[in-house]
Design a protein around this motif. Structure first.
Motif, PDB file in Angstrom:
ATOM      1  N   GLU A  45      70.533  84.073  56.055  1.00 59.79           N
ATOM      2  CA  GLU A  45      69.153  84.370  55.696  1.00 59.79           C
ATOM      3  C   GLU A  45      68.244  84.213  56.904  1.00 59.79           C
ATOM      4  OE1 GLU A  45      68.395  81.756  52.413  1.00 59.79           O
ATOM      5  OE2 GLU A  45      68.844  83.332  50.961  1.00 59.79           O
ATOM      6  N   LEU A 103      64.012  84.764  58.517  1.00 61.53           N
ATOM      7  CA  LEU A 103      62.592  85.092  58.408  1.00 61.53           C
ATOM      8  C   LEU A 103      62.330  86.239  59.366  1.00 61.53           C
ATOM      9  CD1 LEU A 103      60.795  81.629  58.475  1.00 61.53           C
ATOM     10  CD2 LEU A 103      60.680  83.281  56.612  1.00 61.53           C
ATOM     11  N   TRP A 129      59.331  89.393  60.544  1.00 54.26           N
ATOM     12  CA  TRP A 129      57.944  89.824  60.452  1.00 54.26           C
ATOM     13  C   TRP A 129      57.859  91.302  60.774  1.00 54.26           C
ATOM     14  CZ3 TRP A 129      53.431  87.632  58.877  1.00 54.26           C
ATOM     15  CH2 TRP A 129      52.268  88.374  59.120  1.00 54.26           C
ATOM     16  N   VAL A 147      55.636  88.854  56.253  1.00 54.91           N
ATOM     17  CA  VAL A 147      56.859  88.072  56.358  1.00 54.91           C
ATOM     18  C   VAL A 147      57.823  88.466  55.251  1.00 54.91           C
ATOM     19  CG1 VAL A 147      57.838  85.762  56.161  1.00 54.91           C
ATOM     20  CG2 VAL A 147      55.777  86.120  57.497  1.00 54.91           C
ATOM     21  N   TYR A 183      61.442  87.206  53.621  1.00 57.42           N
ATOM     22  CA  TYR A 183      62.355  86.075  53.603  1.00 57.42           C
ATOM     23  C   TYR A 183      63.440  86.335  52.568  1.00 57.42           C
ATOM     24  CZ  TYR A 183      64.284  81.724  51.898  1.00 57.42           C
ATOM     25  OH  TYR A 183      65.154  80.768  51.476  1.00 57.42           O
ATOM     26  N   THR A 226      66.443  82.175  62.132  1.00 57.00           N
ATOM     27  CA  THR A 226      67.670  82.373  61.364  1.00 57.00           C
ATOM     28  C   THR A 226      68.129  81.032  60.810  1.00 57.00           C
ATOM     29  OG1 THR A 226      69.049  82.103  63.328  1.00 57.00           O
ATOM     30  CG2 THR A 226      68.386  84.345  62.755  1.00 57.00           C
ATOM     31  N   ARG A 227      68.781  81.082  59.654  1.00 55.44           N
ATOM     32  CA  ARG A 227      69.212  79.847  59.018  1.00 55.44           C
ATOM     33  C   ARG A 227      70.512  79.320  59.633  1.00 55.44           C
ATOM     34  NH1 ARG A 227      67.374  77.769  54.466  1.00 55.44           N
ATOM     35  NH2 ARG A 227      66.562  79.679  53.555  1.00 55.44           N
ATOM     36  N   PHE A 244      62.208  77.854  54.977  1.00 53.24           N
ATOM     37  CA  PHE A 244      61.753  79.242  55.055  1.00 53.24           C
ATOM     38  C   PHE A 244      60.784  79.554  53.917  1.00 53.24           C
ATOM     39  CE2 PHE A 244      65.533  81.236  57.570  1.00 53.24           C
ATOM     40  CZ  PHE A 244      65.270  80.363  58.611  1.00 53.24           C
ATOM     41  N   HIS A 245      61.093  79.067  52.729  1.00 52.13           N
ATOM     42  CA  HIS A 245      60.177  79.283  51.600  1.00 52.13           C
ATOM     43  C   HIS A 245      58.830  78.616  51.872  1.00 52.13           C
ATOM     44  CE1 HIS A 245      58.750  79.743  47.483  1.00 52.13           C
ATOM     45  NE2 HIS A 245      58.416  78.461  47.509  1.00 52.13           N
ATOM     46  N   PHE A 264      57.462  78.055  54.709  1.00 51.92           N
ATOM     47  CA  PHE A 264      56.771  78.849  55.722  1.00 51.92           C
ATOM     48  C   PHE A 264      56.097  80.068  55.087  1.00 51.92           C
ATOM     49  CE2 PHE A 264      56.703  82.348  58.770  1.00 51.92           C
ATOM     50  CZ  PHE A 264      56.052  81.783  59.851  1.00 51.92           C
ATOM     51  N   VAL A 265      56.823  80.768  54.235  1.00 50.17           N
ATOM     52  CA  VAL A 265      56.250  81.949  53.580  1.00 50.17           C
ATOM     53  C   VAL A 265      55.045  81.555  52.727  1.00 50.17           C
ATOM     54  CG1 VAL A 265      56.699  83.755  51.870  1.00 50.17           C
ATOM     55  CG2 VAL A 265      58.396  83.267  53.635  1.00 50.17           C
ATOM     56  N   GLU A 324      61.428  74.385  64.893  1.00 49.80           N
ATOM     57  CA  GLU A 324      61.093  75.809  64.856  1.00 49.80           C
ATOM     58  C   GLU A 324      59.714  76.026  65.488  1.00 49.80           C
ATOM     59  OE1 GLU A 324      62.919  78.248  64.094  1.00 49.80           O
ATOM     60  OE2 GLU A 324      64.584  77.333  62.984  1.00 49.80           O
TER      61      GLU A 324
END
Length: 377
Positions: A127, A129, A131, A137, A139, A166-167, A283-284, A286-287, A315
């Motif tokens: 998974e 992120l 842009w 964004v 995700y 990247t995860r 990531f969630h 961040f979104v 990050e």
């Protein structure tokens, strides 16, 4: 491109375990053409001739051929490819249109590298992120790129310059899994266009390629739910969840399904699981922070950026977001601090240069503000 995944809305591919390998769906009917691996990877004659002229014929070792392939692929006067998020193409279609998403580019690069005698594989990067100017964004998309091994080294090549984070590290996959990505993407694209029968055939083809492919199970569930086959949709989602118990798209789809069925107990059960997963997902967070920023709620943005950083503190994009939120909330000191941290963590000279310019701007802003305050006194 990323592998497409629908979430009672559409989505892109998810990594999965092999636990469900025995649950392959029945073969797709023959009424809709499903491109075979040979058709997907076919190199047109003129492209093969160009490759041999520019990459193979000059000779040299594998490193020399790889360098010439990179020049052909990325430099002016070569393939002249342009990024196109919207459509997944075969190798021949990518060459014809000179347009590719991540998956189409990866398939093209791997086909060219193999023709040049290089050890190339499709890779899943997990998974990401990303842009995109017109979409903001994104995700939850599972990204793919190309890997080449040789002389004891492994190198990764990627067309998409929009990836923020990247995860996990890329891992090589076999060709069947790569075809699952392709057929799943095509299925999702047909579903979005309203071509239900083609979507069904292609999604089942993806699961025939790899029965552990979570994105295709999710997308098949979405298709069945839209057709009011709620039992079939539930089976597809639950299969996806057994393969990937922490999958946010799957949990979200199950909440949507049980809401439609009026099953309040299961709605609450899966909503709680989804909330727990998202609470521990940087990531969630961040979104969510970006969404708070977009509506001008900078206190909310700061909370979510800080939550993201508690989960992934290295990050630099998260630090930059927090710096931006502090700036717009009027906290210049904290903004400078986070921008300096972003500069320290950045892993490219381009990013460090951007952050340095912004730090200098913040310093001038602070000096100007101090001067204005002094005059007012």
């Amino acid at each position: 491109m990323h592998t497409l995944l629908m979430a009672a809305s559409l989505a892109l591919s998810m990594a999965a375990s092999a636990a469900m390998a025995e649950e392959a769906p029945f073969p797709p009917p023959a009424t809709v053409a499903v491109p075979s691996q040979a058709e997907v990877m076919h190199l047109p004659d003129d492209l093969r001739a160009l490759l041999h002229e520019r990459v193979v014929a000059p000779g040299g070792n594998a490193d020399a051929r790889l360098q010439r392939l990179l020049e052909l692929t990325f430099e002016d006067g070569g393939l002249e490819l342009h990024y196109d998020f919207e459509f997944t193409r075969t190798v021949a279609e990518t060459w014809r249109d000179r347009r590719a998403n991540c998956l189409s580019f990866t398939l093209l690069f791997v086909a060219l590298a193999r023709e040049a005698g290089l050890d190339a594989r499709v890779q899943e990067a997990g998974e990401v992120l990303a842009w995109y100017q017109n979409q903001g964004v994104i995700y939850g998309a599972n990204h793919v790129n190309a890997g080449v091994r040789g002389n004891g080294r492994h190198r990764t090549f990627d067309l998409d310059r929009n990836i923020l984070a990247t995860r996990e590290h890329p891992r090589a996959i076999d060709d069947a899994r790569a075809m699952a990505h392709f057929h799943n993407n095509r299925g999702a694209e047909h579903m979005a266009a309203g071509d239900v029968e083609a979507a069904r055939v292609l999604l089942r083809a993806a699961l025939a390629d790899d029965p552990t492919f979570v994105a295709a199970w999710n997308n098949l569930g979405v298709l069945l739910q839209r057709e009011s086959d709620l039992d079939g949709a539930e089976h597809a989602y639950q299969t996806a969840l057994r393969l990937a118990p922490q999958s946010s798209p799957t949990l979200s789809n199950l909440v949507s399904l049980y809401q439609r069925r009026g099953n309040v107990g299961n709605v609450q059960r899966y909503a709680r699981r989804l909330e727990k997963v998202q609470g521990g997902d940087a990531f969630h967070q961040f979104v969510m922070a970006v969404r708070c920023e977009e509506r001008g709620d900078y206190a909310c943005a700061i909370d979510h950026y800080r939550a993201a950083l508690r989960l992934r503190h290295n990050e630099h994009q998260f630090r930059f977001g927090l710096a931006r939120a502090y700036f717009f909330s009027g906290d210049i000191v904290r903004s400078q601090r986070e921008m300096a941290r972003a500069h320290t963590l950045a892993n490219t000279e381009q990013d460090r240069s951007v952050y340095m310019r912004k730090l200098e701007h913040l310093k001038r802003w602070q000096e100007h503000s101090a001067g204005q305050a002094g005059r007012s006194l």
